[in-house]
Motif scaffolding. Structure first.
Motif, PDB file in Angstrom:
ATOM      1  N   UNK A  22       0.836  -1.207   0.000  1.00  0.00           N
ATOM      2  CA  UNK A  22       0.000   0.000   0.000  1.00  0.00           C
ATOM      3  C   UNK A  22       0.870   1.256   0.000  1.00  0.00           C
ATOM      4  N   UNK A  23       1.897   1.241   0.836  1.00  0.00           N
ATOM      5  CA  UNK A  23       2.748   2.419   0.982  1.00  0.00           C
ATOM      6  C   UNK A  23       3.544   2.689  -0.290  1.00  0.00           C
ATOM      7  N   UNK A  24       4.029   1.643  -0.931  1.00  0.00           N
ATOM      8  CA  UNK A  24       4.788   1.806  -2.166  1.00  0.00           C
ATOM      9  C   UNK A  24       3.895   2.371  -3.271  1.00  0.00           C
ATOM     10  N   UNK A  25       2.674   1.868  -3.385  1.00  0.00           N
ATOM     11  CA  UNK A  25       1.748   2.392  -4.394  1.00  0.00           C
ATOM     12  C   UNK A  25       1.446   3.866  -4.149  1.00  0.00           C
ATOM     13  N   UNK A  26       1.221   4.211  -2.879  1.00  0.00           N
ATOM     14  CA  UNK A  26       0.948   5.608  -2.556  1.00  0.00           C
ATOM     15  C   UNK A  26       2.110   6.517  -2.908  1.00  0.00           C
ATOM     16  N   UNK A  27       3.313   6.068  -2.615  1.00  0.00           N
ATOM     17  CA  UNK A  27       4.500   6.880  -2.880  1.00  0.00           C
ATOM     18  C   UNK A  27       4.760   7.016  -4.380  1.00  0.00           C
ATOM     19  N   UNK A  28       4.579   5.922  -5.111  1.00  0.00           N
ATOM     20  CA  UNK A  28       4.807   5.979  -6.558  1.00  0.00           C
ATOM     21  C   UNK A  28       3.775   6.875  -7.243  1.00  0.00           C
ATOM     22  N   UNK A  29       2.525   6.834  -6.781  1.00  0.00           N
ATOM     23  CA  UNK A  29       1.504   7.712  -7.350  1.00  0.00           C
ATOM     24  C   UNK A  29       1.835   9.173  -7.061  1.00  0.00           C
ATOM     25  N   UNK A  30       2.277   9.445  -5.851  1.00  0.00           N
ATOM     26  CA  UNK A  30       2.674  10.800  -5.462  1.00  0.00           C
ATOM     27  C   UNK A  30       3.774  11.317  -6.388  1.00  0.00           C
ATOM     28  N   UNK A  31       4.739  10.475  -6.663  1.00  0.00           N
ATOM     29  CA  UNK A  31       5.879  10.859  -7.494  1.00  0.00           C
ATOM     30  C   UNK A  31       5.487  10.978  -8.973  1.00  0.00           C
ATOM     31  N   UNK A  37      -0.668  15.351  -2.079  1.00  0.00           N
ATOM     32  CA  UNK A  37      -0.668  14.410  -0.975  1.00  0.00           C
ATOM     33  C   UNK A  37      -1.466  13.179  -1.372  1.00  0.00           C
ATOM     34  N   UNK A  38      -1.352  12.133  -0.564  1.00  0.00           N
ATOM     35  CA  UNK A  38      -2.123  10.908  -0.773  1.00  0.00           C
ATOM     36  C   UNK A  38      -2.932  10.645   0.490  1.00  0.00           C
ATOM     37  N   UNK A  39      -4.243  10.516   0.320  1.00  0.00           N
ATOM     38  CA  UNK A  39      -5.132  10.221   1.439  1.00  0.00           C
ATOM     39  C   UNK A  39      -5.311   8.711   1.573  1.00  0.00           C
ATOM     40  N   UNK A  40      -5.169   8.210   2.781  1.00  0.00           N
ATOM     41  CA  UNK A  40      -5.426   6.797   3.058  1.00  0.00           C
ATOM     42  C   UNK A  40      -6.793   6.706   3.729  1.00  0.00           C
ATOM     43  N   UNK A 166       4.851   0.911 -11.596  1.00  0.00           N
ATOM     44  CA  UNK A 166       5.096   0.416 -10.236  1.00  0.00           C
ATOM     45  C   UNK A 166       5.876  -0.888 -10.258  1.00  0.00           C
ATOM     46  N   UNK A 167       6.679  -1.123  -9.221  1.00  0.00           N
ATOM     47  CA  UNK A 167       7.342  -2.422  -9.091  1.00  0.00           C
ATOM     48  C   UNK A 167       6.320  -3.467  -8.683  1.00  0.00           C
ATOM     49  N   UNK A 168       6.615  -4.710  -8.940  1.00  0.00           N
ATOM     50  CA  UNK A 168       5.706  -5.791  -8.570  1.00  0.00           C
ATOM     51  C   UNK A 168       5.966  -6.186  -7.114  1.00  0.00           C
ATOM     52  N   UNK A 169       5.072  -5.812  -6.230  1.00  0.00           N
ATOM     53  CA  UNK A 169       5.173  -6.182  -4.818  1.00  0.00           C
ATOM     54  C   UNK A 169       3.983  -7.082  -4.508  1.00  0.00           C
ATOM     55  N   UNK A 170       4.214  -8.371  -4.568  1.00  0.00           N
ATOM     56  CA  UNK A 170       3.112  -9.332  -4.451  1.00  0.00           C
ATOM     57  C   UNK A 170       2.850  -9.663  -2.991  1.00  0.00           C
ATOM     58  N   UNK A 171       2.307  -8.687  -2.271  1.00  0.00           N
ATOM     59  CA  UNK A 171       1.972  -8.845  -0.858  1.00  0.00           C
ATOM     60  C   UNK A 171       0.511  -8.480  -0.687  1.00  0.00           C
ATOM     61  N   UNK A 172      -0.188  -9.231   0.141  1.00  0.00           N
ATOM     62  CA  UNK A 172      -1.587  -8.929   0.411  1.00  0.00           C
ATOM     63  C   UNK A 172      -1.837  -9.003   1.912  1.00  0.00           C
ATOM     64  N   UNK A 173      -2.898  -8.355   2.353  1.00  0.00           N
ATOM     65  CA  UNK A 173      -3.277  -8.421   3.766  1.00  0.00           C
ATOM     66  C   UNK A 173      -3.635  -9.855   4.144  1.00  0.00           C
ATOM     67  N   UNK A 174      -4.264 -10.575   3.217  1.00  0.00           N
ATOM     68  CA  UNK A 174      -4.634 -11.968   3.481  1.00  0.00           C
ATOM     69  C   UNK A 174      -3.389 -12.823   3.730  1.00  0.00           C
TER      70      UNK A 174
END
Length: 238
Positions: A22-31, A37-40, A166-174
């Motif tokens: 989530x954090x990487x996606x937010x940062x890449x979108x910001x850039x 800003x990015x709202x969560x 975006x880089x491929x970060x294959x992580x999920x909350x599940x």
């Protein structure tokens, strides 16, 4: 000539728990999009996730987001969906935000998987009318198929879709919840303060012996060390 609108990113989700993806996606979108800003936005009561046994409470999900974004000046927590009565729907949230902040231009960040199910969401046309949709790409998504789907939905609903680099970060909350239940490490999957909070409050743990072995005040600074001590103590209990 009027002033240009402020560009604001929106990262929505249950965040159960929030993780580095989530954090990487937010940062890449910001850039990439030059966002202010990015709202969560933690989801209050999403209709597609009605039954949530063994999950974090609303207050715990909010606290984990706070901890995760605390060191980033252009990340901000919004509780707009937590304040909704009944089920929370993305189109309602976006329409409310546009009414309250007409000078803001929203970039709604989603994964490629969500793009292919967007038409199953409530009122996809109204979603498209109130934001630009930034689509994050994963390695398992065919780029040609992705572009075709973005064009098709854009033509159908009059939306603006932009592809994120975006880089491929294959992580999920599940996956993280599964790791915790299986007594596997979640180190580097979530920020350290989030990891500590999860273990301090025993969120997602299913083993009753954990509570018997330790009191509420126990804080695991290191996941592997915590599990090792837990296993040693449960031998004494058994």
């Amino acid at each position: 000539m009027g002033e240009s609108k402020r560009k604001i990113g929106i990262m929505g989700g249950t965040f159960d728990p929030i993780h580095i993806g989530h954090l990487i996606l937010g940062e890449k979108a910001y850039e990439q999009f030059g966002l202010e800003k990015v709202l969560f936005l933690p989801a209050g009561n999403p209709p597609h996730k009605k039954i949530r046994p063994g999950r974090a409470t609303d207050s715990q999900r909010i606290e984990m987001v706070k901890l995760a974004i605390a060191d980033n000046a252009h990340f901000e927590l919004s509780l707009i969906e937590m304040q909704e009565q009944g089920y929370s729907y993305t189109y309602r949230t976006l329409e409310r935000m546009k009414r309250e902040y007409p000078d803001e231009d929203y970039y709604f960040i989603i994964g490629a998987d969500s793009l292919f199910t967007l038409e199953k969401w409530r009122e996809p046309g109204r979603i498209c009318q109130n934001c630009k949709i930034a689509v994050a790409v994963r390695d398992h998504t065919d780029p040609v198929t992705l572009e075709q789907e973005m064009e098709r939905i854009s033509e159908k609903y009059g939306g603006i879709f932009v592809r994120m680099d975006t880089p491929n970060v294959d992580i999920s909350s599940a996956l993280i919840r599964k790791c915790i239940s299986a007594e596997e490490t979640i180190r580097y999957y979530v920020p350290d303060p989030v990891r500590d909070y999860i273990y301090k409050n025993r969120i997602y743990h299913v083993c009753p012996l954990w509570q018997e072995a330790y009191g509420d005040a126990r804080l695991y600074k290191d996941v592997e060390h915590g599990y090792r001590e837990f296993q040693d103590n449960t031998k004494q209990i058994i």
